[in-house]
Design an enzyme around this catalytic site. Structure first.
Site: not given
Ligand code: CMP
Length: 136
Positions: A12, A52, A115, A118, A129
């Site tokens: 990311k 998403y 984070n 993904h 995906e």
């Molecule tokens: P990712 O695995 O990319 O999938 C969806 C993303 O939403 C997740 O990682 C997080 O970075 C983001 N996100 C933000 N807020 C939340 C939340 N409350 N719960 C889960 N995912 C979140």
């Protein structure tokens, strides 16, 4: 018995911006993943919204899509036995605060949004995906 799978991984914007992409790719390789295809791209917000779409009703959807499209990302197809589950284990919990030591998100993640990586959450979503980013 082997269970060779492919999964989609995204490094990311927060990690690419900190030049962590090579280190993160090394972590994948050191954990038995083969990077079978990869590209560094920047996507439009509308593409992030499509990617998403499963999260469309979530309160964090808009911010999430703005964030994924805010800078360059590295998208990769990873391959190994049990790639989907093993990638999720290597990434660690969604919130870096909850991720275990040794995982990518523990090491590099800044927040639940930033984070660093993904990964597809099921074999079915992995196919969707992968097709989203590598249609050929
Ligand atoms: P990712 O695995 O990319 O999938 C969806 C993303 O939403 C997740 O990682 C997080 O970075 C983001 N996100 C933000 N807020 C939340 C939340 N409350 N719960 C889960 N995912 C979140």
């Amino acid at each position: 018995m082997s269970n060779l799978e492919k999964t989609l991984s995204i490094i990311k914007p927060d990690a690419v911006e900190r030049n962590l992409d090579d280190e993160i790719k090394e972590m994948f390789k050191n954990n038995g993943f083969k990077i079978v295809n990869e590209k560094k791209i920047q996507i439009e917000k509308s593409e992030a919204e499509q990617f998403y779409k499963v999260h469309e009703t979530k309160p964090f959807y808009n911010e999430l899509c703005s964030y994924l499209s805010s800078g360059p990302i590295v998208v990769m197809i990873l391959e190994k036995d049990n790639a989907v589950l093993d990638n999720r284990k290597l990434m660690g919990a969604t919130n870096p605060k909850d991720a275990e030591i040794g995982t990518i998100r523990k090491k590099y993640g800044l927040s639940i949004d930033k984070n660093s990586v993904h990964g597809s959450d099921s074999l079915e979503n992995a196919a969707t995906e992968i097709n989203f980013f590598f249609k050929d």
